[in-house]
Write a protein that holds these residues in place. Structure first.
Motif, PDB file in Angstrom:
ATOM      1  N   LYS A  84      -2.764  11.398   4.803  1.00 21.00           N
ATOM      2  CA  LYS A  84      -3.515  12.441   5.521  1.00 21.00           C
ATOM      3  C   LYS A  84      -2.584  13.571   5.973  1.00 21.00           C
ATOM      4  O   LYS A  84      -2.944  14.746   5.930  1.00 21.00           O
ATOM      5  CB  LYS A  84      -4.245  11.825   6.721  1.00 21.00           C
ATOM      6  CG  LYS A  84      -5.383  10.890   6.299  1.00 21.00           C
ATOM      7  CD  LYS A  84      -5.880  10.031   7.452  1.00 21.00           C
ATOM      8  CE  LYS A  84      -6.749   8.883   6.919  1.00 21.00           C
ATOM      9  NZ  LYS A  84      -7.108   7.896   7.940  1.00 21.00           N
ATOM     10  N   ALA A  85      -1.379  13.211   6.400  1.00 23.25           N
ATOM     11  CA  ALA A  85      -0.411  14.226   6.860  1.00 23.25           C
ATOM     12  C   ALA A  85      -0.058  15.195   5.741  1.00 23.25           C
ATOM     13  O   ALA A  85       0.332  16.338   5.990  1.00 23.25           O
ATOM     14  CB  ALA A  85       0.845  13.538   7.385  1.00 23.25           C
ATOM     15  N   HIS A  86      -0.189  14.713   4.486  1.00 21.39           N
ATOM     16  CA  HIS A  86       0.145  15.567   3.345  1.00 21.39           C
ATOM     17  C   HIS A  86      -1.095  16.152   2.679  1.00 21.39           C
ATOM     18  O   HIS A  86      -0.991  16.783   1.620  1.00 21.39           O
ATOM     19  CB  HIS A  86       0.945  14.765   2.311  1.00 21.39           C
ATOM     20  CG  HIS A  86       2.320  14.422   2.778  1.00 21.39           C
ATOM     21  ND1 HIS A  86       3.331  15.358   2.874  1.00 21.39           N
ATOM     22  CD2 HIS A  86       2.854  13.265   3.216  1.00 21.39           C
ATOM     23  CE1 HIS A  86       4.423  14.777   3.329  1.00 21.39           C
ATOM     24  NE2 HIS A  86       4.167  13.509   3.561  1.00 21.39           N
ATOM     25  N   GLY A  87      -2.266  15.900   3.269  1.00 15.13           N
ATOM     26  CA  GLY A  87      -3.496  16.422   2.674  1.00 15.13           C
ATOM     27  C   GLY A  87      -3.880  15.711   1.397  1.00 15.13           C
ATOM     28  O   GLY A  87      -4.627  16.244   0.578  1.00 15.13           O
ATOM     29  N   ARG A  88      -3.354  14.481   1.207  1.00 14.26           N
ATOM     30  CA  ARG A  88      -3.703  13.717  -0.002  1.00 14.26           C
ATOM     31  C   ARG A  88      -4.941  12.865   0.246  1.00 14.26           C
ATOM     32  O   ARG A  88      -5.223  12.475   1.375  1.00 14.26           O
ATOM     33  CB  ARG A  88      -2.539  12.791  -0.377  1.00 14.26           C
ATOM     34  CG  ARG A  88      -1.425  13.464  -1.177  1.00 14.26           C
ATOM     35  CD  ARG A  88      -0.447  12.429  -1.697  1.00 14.26           C
ATOM     36  NE  ARG A  88      -1.111  11.372  -2.468  1.00 14.26           N
ATOM     37  CZ  ARG A  88      -0.525  10.225  -2.825  1.00 14.26           C
ATOM     38  NH1 ARG A  88       0.729   9.997  -2.486  1.00 14.26           N
ATOM     39  NH2 ARG A  88      -1.188   9.325  -3.517  1.00 14.26           N
ATOM     40  N   LEU A 141       0.829  -1.200   0.000  1.00 18.35           N
ATOM     41  CA  LEU A 141       0.000   0.000   0.000  1.00 18.35           C
ATOM     42  C   LEU A 141       0.878   1.270   0.000  1.00 18.35           C
ATOM     43  O   LEU A 141       0.624   2.230  -0.736  1.00 18.35           O
ATOM     44  CB  LEU A 141      -0.884  -0.029   1.245  1.00 18.35           C
ATOM     45  CG  LEU A 141      -2.159   0.787   1.244  1.00 18.35           C
ATOM     46  CD1 LEU A 141      -3.022   0.465   0.039  1.00 18.35           C
ATOM     47  CD2 LEU A 141      -2.943   0.500   2.538  1.00 18.35           C
ATOM     48  N   LEU A 142       1.925   1.236   0.803  1.00 17.44           N
ATOM     49  CA  LEU A 142       2.857   2.371   0.857  1.00 17.44           C
ATOM     50  C   LEU A 142       3.544   2.542  -0.501  1.00 17.44           C
ATOM     51  O   LEU A 142       3.627   3.662  -1.034  1.00 17.44           O
ATOM     52  CB  LEU A 142       3.895   2.128   1.964  1.00 17.44           C
ATOM     53  CG  LEU A 142       4.952   3.208   2.150  1.00 17.44           C
ATOM     54  CD1 LEU A 142       4.338   4.539   2.563  1.00 17.44           C
ATOM     55  CD2 LEU A 142       5.988   2.767   3.189  1.00 17.44           C
ATOM     56  N   SER A 143       3.998   1.438  -1.064  1.00 20.34           N
ATOM     57  CA  SER A 143       4.642   1.473  -2.377  1.00 20.34           C
ATOM     58  C   SER A 143       3.666   2.007  -3.436  1.00 20.34           C
ATOM     59  O   SER A 143       4.041   2.835  -4.280  1.00 20.34           O
ATOM     60  CB  SER A 143       5.093   0.052  -2.728  1.00 20.34           C
ATOM     61  OG  SER A 143       5.398  -0.060  -4.094  1.00 20.34           O
ATOM     62  N   ASP A 144       2.413   1.564  -3.359  1.00 22.71           N
ATOM     63  CA  ASP A 144       1.379   2.020  -4.307  1.00 22.71           C
ATOM     64  C   ASP A 144       1.179   3.530  -4.212  1.00 22.71           C
ATOM     65  O   ASP A 144       1.110   4.227  -5.223  1.00 22.71           O
ATOM     66  CB  ASP A 144       0.030   1.361  -3.987  1.00 22.71           C
ATOM     67  CG  ASP A 144      -0.011  -0.124  -4.332  1.00 22.71           C
ATOM     68  OD1 ASP A 144       0.943  -0.635  -4.934  1.00 22.71           O
ATOM     69  OD2 ASP A 144      -1.016  -0.768  -3.965  1.00 22.71           O
ATOM     70  N   THR A 145       1.079   4.033  -2.980  1.00 23.39           N
ATOM     71  CA  THR A 145       0.740   5.447  -2.798  1.00 23.39           C
ATOM     72  C   THR A 145       1.934   6.364  -3.059  1.00 23.39           C
ATOM     73  O   THR A 145       1.760   7.574  -3.206  1.00 23.39           O
ATOM     74  CB  THR A 145       0.185   5.709  -1.379  1.00 23.39           C
ATOM     75  OG1 THR A 145       1.115   5.222  -0.418  1.00 23.39           O
ATOM     76  CG2 THR A 145      -1.154   5.011  -1.175  1.00 23.39           C
ATOM     77  N   LEU A 146       3.129   5.776  -3.136  1.00 29.65           N
ATOM     78  CA  LEU A 146       4.306   6.571  -3.503  1.00 29.65           C
ATOM     79  C   LEU A 146       4.595   6.474  -5.003  1.00 29.65           C
ATOM     80  O   LEU A 146       5.576   7.041  -5.498  1.00 29.65           O
ATOM     81  CB  LEU A 146       5.530   6.093  -2.711  1.00 29.65           C
ATOM     82  CG  LEU A 146       5.446   6.290  -1.185  1.00 29.65           C
ATOM     83  CD1 LEU A 146       6.669   5.699  -0.495  1.00 29.65           C
ATOM     84  CD2 LEU A 146       5.309   7.774  -0.823  1.00 29.65           C
ATOM     85  N   GLY A 147       3.757   5.695  -5.709  1.00 29.46           N
ATOM     86  CA  GLY A 147       3.939   5.561  -7.158  1.00 29.46           C
ATOM     87  C   GLY A 147       5.008   4.547  -7.531  1.00 29.46           C
ATOM     88  O   GLY A 147       5.307   4.369  -8.720  1.00 29.46           O
ATOM     89  N   PRO A 201      -0.559   3.164   8.769  1.00 33.30           N
ATOM     90  CA  PRO A 201       0.476   4.196   8.602  1.00 33.30           C
ATOM     91  C   PRO A 201       0.550   4.771   7.186  1.00 33.30           C
ATOM     92  O   PRO A 201       0.837   5.966   7.029  1.00 33.30           O
ATOM     93  CB  PRO A 201       1.773   3.480   8.962  1.00 33.30           C
ATOM     94  CG  PRO A 201       1.414   2.139   9.473  1.00 33.30           C
ATOM     95  CD  PRO A 201      -0.049   1.901   9.321  1.00 33.30           C
ATOM     96  N   ALA A 202       0.294   3.943   6.162  1.00 33.41           N
ATOM     97  CA  ALA A 202       0.323   4.499   4.790  1.00 33.41           C
ATOM     98  C   ALA A 202      -0.781   5.549   4.634  1.00 33.41           C
ATOM     99  O   ALA A 202      -0.567   6.601   4.020  1.00 33.41           O
ATOM    100  CB  ALA A 202       0.162   3.383   3.752  1.00 33.41           C
ATOM    101  N   GLY A 203      -1.958   5.271   5.217  1.00 31.18           N
ATOM    102  CA  GLY A 203      -3.058   6.236   5.194  1.00 31.18           C
ATOM    103  C   GLY A 203      -2.716   7.479   6.007  1.00 31.18           C
ATOM    104  O   GLY A 203      -3.035   8.601   5.608  1.00 31.18           O
ATOM    105  N   ASP A 204      -2.055   7.269   7.146  1.00 28.00           N
ATOM    106  CA  ASP A 204      -1.660   8.414   7.990  1.00 28.00           C
ATOM    107  C   ASP A 204      -0.740   9.360   7.214  1.00 28.00           C
ATOM    108  O   ASP A 204      -0.847  10.586   7.338  1.00 28.00           O
ATOM    109  CB  ASP A 204      -0.928   7.929   9.249  1.00 28.00           C
ATOM    110  CG  ASP A 204      -1.863   7.177  10.198  1.00 28.00           C
ATOM    111  OD1 ASP A 204      -3.092   7.331  10.066  1.00 28.00           O
ATOM    112  OD2 ASP A 204      -1.342   6.439  11.064  1.00 28.00           O
ATOM    113  N   LEU A 205       0.146   8.765   6.416  1.00 21.11           N
ATOM    114  CA  LEU A 205       1.080   9.593   5.642  1.00 21.11           C
ATOM    115  C   LEU A 205       0.327  10.407   4.584  1.00 21.11           C
ATOM    116  O   LEU A 205       0.624  11.598   4.378  1.00 21.11           O
ATOM    117  CB  LEU A 205       2.148   8.701   4.980  1.00 21.11           C
ATOM    118  CG  LEU A 205       3.299   9.438   4.302  1.00 21.11           C
ATOM    119  CD1 LEU A 205       4.129  10.233   5.313  1.00 21.11           C
ATOM    120  CD2 LEU A 205       4.203   8.451   3.563  1.00 21.11           C
TER     121      LEU A 205
END
Ligand SMILES: [Fe+2]
Length: 277
Positions: free
Chosen positions: A206-210, A73-79, A200-204
């Motif tokens: 949200k922290a960036h307003g994404r 999920l983290l890898s996905d959301t970082l492209g 945590p991937a979702g938290d990141l």
């Protein structure tokens, strides 16, 4: 620490991998070290920030279990997943673009007749048809190609996410082409849905307003003897979030417009071109 000392440190670290017996592992490890050092230098990473990063990655690992893969999920959301797919697929010019597999693929979907609906359960969504022809890069139809399809219901979830709310075979199906290479799938119009954002991937994000939404799409995994597997999506041109897909899976060449066909059905045409192995 001076710049010279930092450079010497990097050189010293890399020198310890000089005799690594596995050339590919050596290449990947050395590149990772060089890029990690460059990243730390670029941002001037402080000790407390470094430790926050360690804690973050620890939480990502702790969120993983048999059905939840937070690192993907983290890898996905970082492209990064999307980039790996682009590099791995390496399709020739003219073949259909691939995109991410996503976490909701379930093997052994039911085989369905051409034109049959994948919809098994009641659903308020618009009924749609996706049709096209599967060919090689020369335009020759491919007989016996299988089109393994899956998508979410109008409630937003895939059957695998709702074992008590949907039939296991809802909105899943495998279609096999005849000599003309044509296929036709009936389904519901795919709707946007959220990726899991409670870790945590979702938290990141949200922290960036994404956001954490994906635009409406139908998944396809196309297989044919003598051709490379193609894992892709068809996107609805009118869906929301097309330009802000949380996992960067949208390719312009995969976006289609649903329009009434001559029989009055809402239909999209999506021709598929496969690469030879
Ligand atoms: Fe999906």
């Amino acid at each position: 620490m001076t710049e010279k000392a930092q450079a010497e440190l990097l050189e010293d670290v890399l020198s310890r991998y000089e005799d690594s017996p596995n050339p590919r592992l050596k290449e990947i490890t050395e590149a990772a070290i060089r890029h990690l050092h460059a990243f730390v230098e670029e941002v001037g990473l402080q000790r407390d920030e470094w430790f926050a990063g360690i804690q973050f990655l620890t939480a990502v690992g702790q969120k993983c279990d048999d059905t939840r893969q937070e690192f993907i999920l983290l890898s996905d959301t970082l492209g990064v997943s999307s980039l790996v797919e682009m590099i791995t697929h390496g399709g020739t010019e003219g073949s259909t673009e691939n995109t991410v597999l996503g976490p909701f693929y379930v093997p052994n979907s039911p085989h369905r007749a051409m034109g049959e609906s994948m919809l098994v359960d009641p659903d308020d969504g618009d009924r749609v048809v996706i049709r096209g022809v599967i060919t090689d890069t020369q335009g020759n139809p491919i007989e016996g190609a299988t089109l393994d399809c899956w998508q979410n219901a109008t409630a937003g979830f895939y059957a695998v996410q709702q074992p008590d709310g949907q039939s296991a075979e809802n909105l899943r199906g495998i279609y096999t082409t005849g000599p003309d290479g044509r296929y036709e799938i009936r389904t519901v119009r795919p709707v946007p849905y959220p990726i899991p954002s409670d870790g945590p991937a979702g938290d990141l994000l949200k922290a960036h307003g994404r956001g954490w939404m994906r635009p409406g799409h139908t998944h396809m995994w196309v297989r044919a003897d003598g051709y490379k597997d193609l894992i892709t999506h068809v996107f609805d041109e009118e869906t929301a979030y097309l330009r802000e897909d949380a996992v960067f899976g949208v390719r312009d060449s995969l976006v289609r417009k649903f329009m009434p066909d001559e029989d009055g059905e809402l239909a999209a045409t999506f021709d598929i071109v496969l690469d030879r192995v």
